[in-house]
Scaffold this active site. Structure first.
Site, short mmCIF file in Angstrom:
data_model
loop_
_atom_site.label_atom_id
_atom_site.label_comp_id
_atom_site.label_asym_id
_atom_site.label_seq_id
_atom_site.Cartn_x
_atom_site.Cartn_y
_atom_site.Cartn_z
N ILE A 9 51.36 30.37 41.40
CA ILE A 9 51.13 29.24 40.49
C ILE A 9 51.79 29.13 39.25
O ILE A 9 51.98 28.47 38.70
CB ILE A 9 49.49 29.00 40.16
CG1 ILE A 9 49.01 27.73 39.55
CG2 ILE A 9 48.97 30.31 39.28
CD1 ILE A 9 47.56 27.36 39.85
N ASN A 22 37.67 34.65 33.61
CA ASN A 22 36.23 35.13 33.67
C ASN A 22 35.59 34.64 32.09
O ASN A 22 36.54 33.92 31.33
CB ASN A 22 36.17 36.75 33.75
CG ASN A 22 37.20 37.38 32.72
OD1 ASN A 22 36.76 37.29 31.56
ND2 ASN A 22 37.85 38.30 33.03
N VAL A 31 44.87 35.87 39.84
CA VAL A 31 45.46 34.79 39.34
C VAL A 31 45.49 35.00 37.90
O VAL A 31 46.46 34.66 37.23
CB VAL A 31 45.25 33.54 39.86
CG1 VAL A 31 43.57 33.05 39.46
CG2 VAL A 31 46.36 32.67 39.61
N ASP A 32 44.22 35.34 37.31
CA ASP A 32 44.39 35.65 35.79
C ASP A 32 45.20 36.55 35.34
O ASP A 32 46.06 36.13 34.38
CB ASP A 32 42.86 36.09 35.67
CG ASP A 32 42.41 35.94 34.22
OD1 ASP A 32 43.15 35.38 33.21
OD2 ASP A 32 41.29 36.46 34.09
N SER A 121 37.42 31.16 42.47
CA SER A 121 35.97 31.93 42.93
C SER A 121 36.45 32.77 44.32
O SER A 121 35.37 33.18 44.83
CB SER A 121 34.98 31.11 42.79
OG SER A 121 34.35 30.95 41.78
N VAL A 124 38.14 37.71 44.15
CA VAL A 124 37.24 38.74 43.50
C VAL A 124 35.78 38.27 43.44
O VAL A 124 34.90 38.93 43.93
CB VAL A 124 37.50 39.08 42.27
CG1 VAL A 124 36.49 40.15 41.54
CG2 VAL A 124 38.94 39.86 42.03
N TYR A 125 35.46 36.86 43.21
CA TYR A 125 34.06 36.31 43.18
C TYR A 125 33.45 35.89 44.42
O TYR A 125 32.34 35.68 44.56
CB TYR A 125 34.21 35.28 42.29
CG TYR A 125 34.34 35.36 40.94
CD1 TYR A 125 34.39 36.78 40.22
CD2 TYR A 125 34.32 34.41 39.65
CE1 TYR A 125 34.31 37.02 38.78
CE2 TYR A 125 34.49 34.71 38.32
CZ TYR A 125 34.39 36.18 38.08
OH TYR A 125 34.44 36.45 36.49
#
Ligand code: AR6
Length: 177
Positions: A9, A22, A31-32, A121, A124-125
């Site tokens: 992205i 987060n 991605v963060d 999400s 990891v979420y």
């Protein structure tokens, strides 16, 4: 219009990319991490300036915040915080829908015409991608009824995620979820 793309992205030339952040909003993995690395240190500094709504929380789950994109080709980064998936019985659906709704509202307010979302999400979420994709496509298609001039891309990282989205868009299976 809605479209599905596959890849990183951070490379997309769109008005805004959405970050699966987060609540602290100072970077992380997935991605963060990729977005912070590609945007550069200025993104961290801009996030630091976003006021905390309570200690350690710059963006509550389901809400969204906007910053410039700095070194990214995208003009803006819209940071949103998806729910951590437990069992689907803890308001996860509504929280994830809010991420899409609030991110899109912020994009429109800032004059964005093209926006790309990662599969919020679903890393990891732990949100099951099929369920998350139905919510994503449902919210985006509802938004587009009043913003027909905008282009929203679902940016999938894996082949599997891309197939899930492509199937949904083809069958219209997101209606009335
Ligand atoms: N481009 C597009 N999608 C990507 C990229 C990329 N460069 N890298 C990963 N993905 P995740 P979450 C996909 O875990 O589940 C962070 O530490 C990935 O394959 O990034 O919302 C934050 O700081 C998956 O499909 O986000 C939070 O603490 C999707 O992005 C937490 O993770 C989302 O996976 C958020 O977890």
């Amino acid at each position: 219009m809605m479209k599905v793309v596959q890849g990183d992205i951070t490379t997309l030339e769109v008005d805004a990319i959405v970050n699966a952040a987060n609540q602290v909003m100072l970077g992380g993995g997935g991605v963060d991490g990729a977005i912070h690395r590609a945007a550069g240190k200025e993104l961290f500094d801009a996030c630091l300036k976003v006021p905390e709504v309570r200690p350690g929380v710059r963006c509550p789950t389901g809400e969204a915040r906007i910053t410039p994109g700095f070194k990214l080709p995208a003009k803006f980064v819209i940071h949103t915080v998806g729910p951590v998936y437990r069992d689907g019985q803890h308001g996860e659906q509504e929280k994830l829908a809010n991420c899409y709704r609030n991110s899109l509202a912020l994009a429109a307010e800032n004059g964005c015409r093209s926006v790309a979302f990662p599969c919020i999400s679903t890393g990891v979420y732990g949100y099951p991608v099929e369920d998350a994709a139905r919510i994503a496509v449902s919210e985006v298609s509802a938004f587009l009824t009043s913003h027909a001039d905008m282009t929203i891309a679902f940016c999938c990282f894996s082949d599997y995620d891309r197939q899930v989205y492509e199937k949904l868009l083809k069958t219209g299976g997101w209606i009335n979820v």
